[in-house]
Design a protein around this motif. Structure first.
Motif, PDB file in Angstrom:
ATOM      1  N   ALA A  62       4.058   0.947  -5.920  1.00  0.00           N
ATOM      2  CA  ALA A  62       3.233  -1.129  -4.884  1.00  0.00           C
ATOM      3  C   ALA A  62       4.866  -2.531  -5.408  1.00  0.00           C
ATOM      4  N   ALA A  63       5.553  -2.155  -6.235  1.00  0.00           N
ATOM      5  CA  ALA A  63       6.751  -2.854  -6.102  1.00  0.00           C
ATOM      6  C   ALA A  63       7.821  -2.993  -4.961  1.00  0.00           C
ATOM      7  N   ALA A  64       7.737  -1.333  -4.819  1.00  0.00           N
ATOM      8  CA  ALA A  64       9.050  -0.912  -3.798  1.00  0.00           C
ATOM      9  C   ALA A  64       8.193  -0.599  -2.814  1.00  0.00           C
ATOM     10  N   GLY A  65       7.021  -1.572  -2.037  1.00  0.00           N
ATOM     11  CA  GLY A  65       6.582  -1.223  -0.724  1.00  0.00           C
ATOM     12  C   GLY A  65       6.028  -0.622  -0.877  1.00  0.00           C
ATOM     13  N   LEU A  66       5.900   0.738  -1.447  1.00  0.00           N
ATOM     14  CA  LEU A  66       5.789   1.684  -0.662  1.00  0.00           C
ATOM     15  C   LEU A  66       4.768   2.893  -0.663  1.00  0.00           C
ATOM     16  N   PRO A  67       3.588   3.452   0.249  1.00  0.00           N
ATOM     17  CA  PRO A  67       3.361   3.739   0.090  1.00  0.00           C
ATOM     18  C   PRO A  67       2.673   5.350  -0.971  1.00  0.00           C
ATOM     19  N   LEU A  68       1.706   5.379  -2.180  1.00  0.00           N
ATOM     20  CA  LEU A  68       1.736   6.414  -2.670  1.00  0.00           C
ATOM     21  C   LEU A  68       0.315   6.789  -2.258  1.00  0.00           C
ATOM     22  N   LEU A  69       0.035   8.205  -2.016  1.00  0.00           N
ATOM     23  CA  LEU A  69      -1.384   8.704  -2.022  1.00  0.00           C
ATOM     24  C   LEU A  69      -1.230   9.883  -2.892  1.00  0.00           C
ATOM     25  N   VAL A  70      -2.646  10.770  -2.562  1.00  0.00           N
ATOM     26  CA  VAL A  70      -2.941  11.479  -4.234  1.00  0.00           C
ATOM     27  C   VAL A  70      -3.653  12.511  -2.796  1.00  0.00           C
ATOM     28  N   GLY A  71      -3.370  13.805  -3.468  1.00  0.00           N
ATOM     29  CA  GLY A  71      -3.841  14.502  -2.716  1.00  0.00           C
ATOM     30  C   GLY A  71      -5.127  15.381  -3.237  1.00  0.00           C
ATOM     31  N   HIS A  72      -6.505  14.550  -2.745  1.00  0.00           N
ATOM     32  CA  HIS A  72      -7.284  15.022  -3.249  1.00  0.00           C
ATOM     33  C   HIS A  72      -8.296  15.179  -1.915  1.00  0.00           C
ATOM     34  N   HIS A  73      -7.713  15.927  -1.598  1.00  0.00           N
ATOM     35  CA  HIS A  73      -7.592  16.891   0.049  1.00  0.00           C
ATOM     36  C   HIS A  73      -9.172  16.930   0.467  1.00  0.00           C
ATOM     37  N   ARG A  74     -10.192  17.017  -0.105  1.00  0.00           N
ATOM     38  CA  ARG A  74     -11.510  17.081  -0.015  1.00  0.00           C
ATOM     39  C   ARG A  74     -12.348  16.240   1.403  1.00  0.00           C
ATOM     40  N   ARG A  75     -11.528  14.374   1.027  1.00  0.00           N
ATOM     41  CA  ARG A  75     -12.420  13.411   1.554  1.00  0.00           C
ATOM     42  C   ARG A  75     -11.675  13.896   2.800  1.00  0.00           C
ATOM     43  N   HIS A  76     -11.050  14.342   3.543  1.00  0.00           N
ATOM     44  CA  HIS A  76     -10.430  14.464   4.446  1.00  0.00           C
ATOM     45  C   HIS A  76     -11.144  16.273   5.566  1.00  0.00           C
ATOM     46  N   ASN A  77     -12.139  15.903   4.621  1.00  0.00           N
ATOM     47  CA  ASN A  77     -12.615  17.280   5.336  1.00  0.00           C
ATOM     48  C   ASN A  77     -13.708  16.271   6.390  1.00  0.00           C
ATOM     49  N   PRO A  78     -14.132  17.154   7.552  1.00  0.00           N
ATOM     50  CA  PRO A  78     -15.133  15.937   8.506  1.00  0.00           C
ATOM     51  C   PRO A  78     -16.207  15.842   7.985  1.00  0.00           C
TER      52      PRO A  78
END
Length: 349
Positions: free
Chosen positions: A117-133
């Motif tokens: 957040a301080a660097a103004g950068l995105p951080l994503l976490v690999g809870h990949h099941r949320r991407h399942n249609p």
């Protein structure tokens, strides 16, 4: 005109890291910038693919100007290294997708979230099941109110890990049990579908194997909004009721026709991942017949969709679906479950 492929490095060339490498190479919107792992097998992998190899992240992120930094890094390194490696990416100004769990404890996870957040950068976490249609369709179903007011949920995660899985000593030690390694995925989906967990009671057992890490656990959960749920978990049971064996996401696991989540509301119930939606016909009572419809979803590999999403996030086209803050919230529930099992007392999350 299509945008240029996003240059992504993969740190950690274990099983999941190699899967990320395969997906990047198969994706026209991404290109593999480097493989980072001290193991000689990782060096051989990089050479076979014709990409740079680094034994550590410093070699990747502090390279000479002639070798530009990658546009993003996928961190598939061991859990205890997530904090160190994530902080290195933030300091170098490189967005990161870190495999779950985001860190080994919430204090470390919070440091990562704050650093990005301080660097103004995105951080994503690999809870990949949320991407399942399927999960996206289920979420839409709940938001529309197809089940009425949500009331209860039950999840099962029963699967038999082979004895060889525990040949690695670290898998028999605290922090490597199924609560942190497996259940964290289920808790993340339950949070996503049913709301924030605000209270829980957990019990664990290591009676089957006798290791210093649990092999079985049960949880009672209370969600914001009044939903009450239960979870049953064991990696010693031969049975079909786990996301791994029912969702068909990973071809390494034999798919069954069973299900493992049940979500109930005042006007209907939903089974996942088979997508059966049950609703009543006529008066709302137990004498009325039920109809069963199926969520109409075309299956897609959620890891492929997660990679596409990461590329769009790096380009600034989307916000993270599973942000560092989301990963922290899920880890907070897991940490509370471990605390409750240790003390025998309920925990307010």
């Amino acid at each position: 005109m299509a945008p240029a492929p996003v240059a992504l490095a993969v740190a950690g060339a274990g099983r999941i890291g190699r899967r990320h490498v395969e997906l990047i190479n198969a994706n026209p919107g991404a290109t593999l910038a480097a493989v980072v792992d001290p193991d000689p097998a990782a060096r051989d992998l990089a050479r076979s693919l014709g990409v740079p190899w680094h034994g550590d992240l410093d070699g990747l992120l502090a390279g000479p100007p002639a070798r530009p930094r990658p546009e993003g890094v996928i961190l598939a390194t061991p859990n205890p290294l997530h904090l160190e490696h994530g902080l290195a990416c933030a300091a170098a100004g490189v967005p990161a997708l870190v495999e779950k769990p985001i860190a080994t404890d919430t204090a470390a996870a919070r440091r990562l979230v704050e650093a990005f957040a301080a660097a103004g950068l995105p951080l994503l976490v690999g809870h990949h099941r949320r991407h399942n249609p399927l999960i996206m369709a289920a979420k839409a179903c709940l938001v529309r109110g197809d089940l009425g007011t949500l009331t209860t949920v039950h999840a099962m995660a029963w699967l038999p890990k082979p004895d060889s899985y525990f040949d690695a000593d670290w898998r028999r030690r605290p922090g490597a049990g199924p609560v942190l390694v497996n259940l964290i995925h289920d808790i993340d989906l339950l949070r996503h579908l049913c709301g924030e967990v605000v209270w829980l009671q957990a019990v664990e057992s290591s009676a089957r194997r006798g290791f210093a890490v649990e092999d079985t656990a049960a949880l009672v959960l209370r969600f914001a909004g009044g939903v009450v749920g239960t979870v049953s978990l064991s990696d010693t049971v031969v049975g079909p009721w786990s996301w791994e064996l029912t969702a068909g996401e990973n071809p390494d696991y034999p798919k069954t026709d069973a299900t493992c989540y049940w979500i109930g509301g005042t006007h209907g119930s939903l089974e996942l991942p088979n997508g059966r939606l049950w609703r009543g016909v006529g008066p709302r009572d137990w004498f009325s017949p039920l109809t069963c419809d199926l969520l109409d979803v075309a299956p897609q590999d959620p890891l492929v969709r997660q990679l596409d999403h990461f590329c769009r996030v790096v380009r600034g086209q989307e916000a993270p679906l599973v942000s560092g803050e989301e990963g922290l919230r899920t880890l907070r529930v897991i940490e509370a479950a471990k605390q409750s099992a240790r003390t025998g007392a309920p925990v307010t999350v």
